[in-house]
Write a protein that holds these residues in place. Structure first.
Motif, PDB file in Angstrom:
ATOM      1  N   PRO A  12       0.800  -1.227   0.000  1.00 16.38           N
ATOM      2  CA  PRO A  12       0.000   0.000   0.000  1.00 16.38           C
ATOM      3  C   PRO A  12       0.833   1.277   0.000  1.00 16.38           C
ATOM      4  O   PRO A  12       0.389   2.300  -0.504  1.00 16.38           O
ATOM      5  CB  PRO A  12      -0.839  -0.125   1.271  1.00 16.38           C
ATOM      6  CG  PRO A  12      -1.021  -1.598   1.438  1.00 16.38           C
ATOM      7  CD  PRO A  12       0.305  -2.180   1.011  1.00 16.38           C
ATOM      8  N   ALA A  13       2.060   1.218   0.526  1.00 19.91           N
ATOM      9  CA  ALA A  13       2.927   2.399   0.488  1.00 19.91           C
ATOM     10  C   ALA A  13       3.255   2.767  -0.953  1.00 19.91           C
ATOM     11  O   ALA A  13       3.306   3.949  -1.311  1.00 19.91           O
ATOM     12  CB  ALA A  13       4.212   2.133   1.268  1.00 19.91           C
ATOM     13  N   LEU A  14       3.460   1.759  -1.811  1.00 17.19           N
ATOM     14  CA  LEU A  14       3.754   2.026  -3.217  1.00 17.19           C
ATOM     15  C   LEU A  14       2.517   2.508  -3.962  1.00 17.19           C
ATOM     16  O   LEU A  14       2.607   3.383  -4.828  1.00 17.19           O
ATOM     17  CB  LEU A  14       4.325   0.779  -3.890  1.00 17.19           C
ATOM     18  CG  LEU A  14       4.931   0.986  -5.270  1.00 17.19           C
ATOM     19  CD1 LEU A  14       6.046   2.021  -5.220  1.00 17.19           C
ATOM     20  CD2 LEU A  14       5.470  -0.316  -5.815  1.00 17.19           C
ATOM     21  N   VAL A  15       1.362   1.979  -3.603  1.00 14.49           N
ATOM     22  CA  VAL A  15       0.108   2.459  -4.204  1.00 14.49           C
ATOM     23  C   VAL A  15      -0.090   3.930  -3.832  1.00 14.49           C
ATOM     24  O   VAL A  15      -0.413   4.766  -4.684  1.00 14.49           O
ATOM     25  CB  VAL A  15      -1.098   1.615  -3.747  1.00 14.49           C
ATOM     26  CG1 VAL A  15      -2.406   2.229  -4.225  1.00 14.49           C
ATOM     27  CG2 VAL A  15      -0.969   0.183  -4.243  1.00 14.49           C
ATOM     28  N   PHE A  42      -9.923   4.406  -3.106  1.00 14.40           N
ATOM     29  CA  PHE A  42     -10.205   3.685  -1.866  1.00 14.40           C
ATOM     30  C   PHE A  42     -11.198   2.555  -2.082  1.00 14.40           C
ATOM     31  O   PHE A  42     -11.051   1.479  -1.519  1.00 14.40           O
ATOM     32  CB  PHE A  42     -10.743   4.636  -0.806  1.00 14.40           C
ATOM     33  CG  PHE A  42      -9.728   5.599  -0.258  1.00 14.40           C
ATOM     34  CD1 PHE A  42      -8.369   5.452  -0.518  1.00 14.40           C
ATOM     35  CD2 PHE A  42     -10.131   6.670   0.503  1.00 14.40           C
ATOM     36  CE1 PHE A  42      -7.434   6.344  -0.014  1.00 14.40           C
ATOM     37  CE2 PHE A  42      -9.200   7.566   1.019  1.00 14.40           C
ATOM     38  CZ  PHE A  42      -7.858   7.402   0.765  1.00 14.40           C
ATOM     39  N   ARG A  43     -12.199   2.784  -2.902  1.00 10.94           N
ATOM     40  CA  ARG A  43     -13.229   1.756  -3.112  1.00 10.94           C
ATOM     41  C   ARG A  43     -12.736   0.586  -3.950  1.00 10.94           C
ATOM     42  O   ARG A  43     -13.263  -0.512  -3.836  1.00 10.94           O
ATOM     43  CB  ARG A  43     -14.465   2.372  -3.755  1.00 10.94           C
ATOM     44  CG  ARG A  43     -15.235   3.204  -2.753  1.00 10.94           C
ATOM     45  CD  ARG A  43     -16.621   3.457  -3.225  1.00 10.94           C
ATOM     46  NE  ARG A  43     -17.374   4.103  -2.168  1.00 10.94           N
ATOM     47  CZ  ARG A  43     -18.515   4.704  -2.348  1.00 10.94           C
ATOM     48  NH1 ARG A  43     -19.049   4.759  -3.550  1.00 10.94           N
ATOM     49  NH2 ARG A  43     -19.138   5.258  -1.339  1.00 10.94           N
ATOM     50  N   GLN A  44     -11.742   0.815  -4.808  1.00  5.38           N
ATOM     51  CA  GLN A  44     -11.243  -0.296  -5.618  1.00  5.38           C
ATOM     52  C   GLN A  44     -10.074  -1.008  -4.952  1.00  5.38           C
ATOM     53  O   GLN A  44      -9.643  -2.062  -5.400  1.00  5.38           O
ATOM     54  CB  GLN A  44     -10.856   0.171  -7.015  1.00  5.38           C
ATOM     55  CG  GLN A  44      -9.601   1.011  -7.083  1.00  5.38           C
ATOM     56  CD  GLN A  44      -9.282   1.450  -8.494  1.00  5.38           C
ATOM     57  OE1 GLN A  44     -10.097   1.340  -9.396  1.00  5.38           O
ATOM     58  NE2 GLN A  44      -8.086   1.958  -8.702  1.00  5.38           N
ATOM     59  N   PHE A  45      -9.573  -0.458  -3.853  1.00  6.74           N
ATOM     60  CA  PHE A  45      -8.439  -1.056  -3.153  1.00  6.74           C
ATOM     61  C   PHE A  45      -8.861  -2.372  -2.500  1.00  6.74           C
ATOM     62  O   PHE A  45      -9.807  -2.426  -1.726  1.00  6.74           O
ATOM     63  CB  PHE A  45      -7.898  -0.096  -2.097  1.00  6.74           C
ATOM     64  CG  PHE A  45      -6.695  -0.618  -1.375  1.00  6.74           C
ATOM     65  CD1 PHE A  45      -5.449  -0.588  -1.977  1.00  6.74           C
ATOM     66  CD2 PHE A  45      -6.816  -1.143  -0.105  1.00  6.74           C
ATOM     67  CE1 PHE A  45      -4.337  -1.071  -1.319  1.00  6.74           C
ATOM     68  CE2 PHE A  45      -5.702  -1.625   0.558  1.00  6.74           C
ATOM     69  CZ  PHE A  45      -4.470  -1.594  -0.044  1.00  6.74           C
ATOM     70  N   GLY A  49     -12.042  -6.966  -8.867  1.00  5.43           N
ATOM     71  CA  GLY A  49     -11.985  -6.115 -10.049  1.00  5.43           C
ATOM     72  C   GLY A  49     -11.205  -4.832  -9.852  1.00  5.43           C
ATOM     73  O   GLY A  49     -11.012  -4.064 -10.778  1.00  5.43           O
ATOM     74  N   GLY A  50     -10.721  -4.593  -8.635  1.00  2.00           N
ATOM     75  CA  GLY A  50      -9.960  -3.380  -8.346  1.00  2.00           C
ATOM     76  C   GLY A  50      -8.471  -3.668  -8.326  1.00  2.00           C
ATOM     77  O   GLY A  50      -7.976  -4.519  -9.059  1.00  2.00           O
ATOM     78  N   ILE A  51      -7.773  -2.948  -7.473  1.00  2.00           N
ATOM     79  CA  ILE A  51      -6.336  -3.177  -7.340  1.00  2.00           C
ATOM     80  C   ILE A  51      -6.091  -4.005  -6.081  1.00  2.00           C
ATOM     81  O   ILE A  51      -6.796  -3.862  -5.093  1.00  2.00           O
ATOM     82  CB  ILE A  51      -5.539  -1.856  -7.300  1.00  2.00           C
ATOM     83  CG1 ILE A  51      -5.973  -0.976  -6.128  1.00  2.00           C
ATOM     84  CG2 ILE A  51      -5.680  -1.100  -8.598  1.00  2.00           C
ATOM     85  CD1 ILE A  51      -5.113   0.229  -5.920  1.00  2.00           C
ATOM     86  N   PRO A  52      -5.087  -4.890  -6.103  1.00  2.00           N
ATOM     87  CA  PRO A  52      -4.837  -5.729  -4.932  1.00  2.00           C
ATOM     88  C   PRO A  52      -4.213  -4.946  -3.783  1.00  2.00           C
ATOM     89  O   PRO A  52      -3.713  -3.832  -3.968  1.00  2.00           O
ATOM     90  CB  PRO A  52      -3.875  -6.796  -5.462  1.00  2.00           C
ATOM     91  CG  PRO A  52      -3.244  -6.192  -6.646  1.00  2.00           C
ATOM     92  CD  PRO A  52      -4.220  -5.222  -7.224  1.00  2.00           C
TER      93      PRO A  52
END
Length: 103
Positions: A12-15, A42-45, A49-52
């Motif tokens: 998450p730090a890289l995201v 935030f909602r796709q995190f 279908g979002g980001i891992p």
């Protein structure tokens, strides 16, 4: 400078860094720098279908997924051995810190 992040919870730090740099918005235009854009991020995190929740090929700016936990320090060390003028700042997540390879 190289910023290797472990494939686990250090991701998450890289995201966040990608979002703040604007890389996420370049790759995903719906994730803008306004309140609606950050809401979409935030909602796709970590959602289907979002980001891992870890660094993956869908993370803007990432080079590779890394695979197994425990190898980020080895990658950082190898990168600096290959290029002594390089600064490598390795991010180790909690799960990665508990693995045999990191020990």
């Amino acid at each position: 400078m190289l910023y290797p992040a472990g494939p686990g919870h250090g991701g998450p730090a890289l995201v966040a860094a990608g979002y703040l740099e604007g890389n996420c918005t370049e790759t995903y235009p719906a994730v803008g720098t306004d309140a609606e854009g950050i809401r979409r991020l935030f909602r796709q995190f970590s959602a289907p279908g979002g980001i891992p929740s870890h660094v993956s090929v869908t993370t803007p700016g990432s080079i590779h997924e890394g695979g197994e936990l425990g190898y980020v320090l080895v990658h950082a060390f190898g990168a600096v051995m290959d290029n002594p003028d390089l600064i490598a700042l390795a991010v180790v997540g909690d799960g990665e810190a508990e693995t045999g390879p990191l020990e």
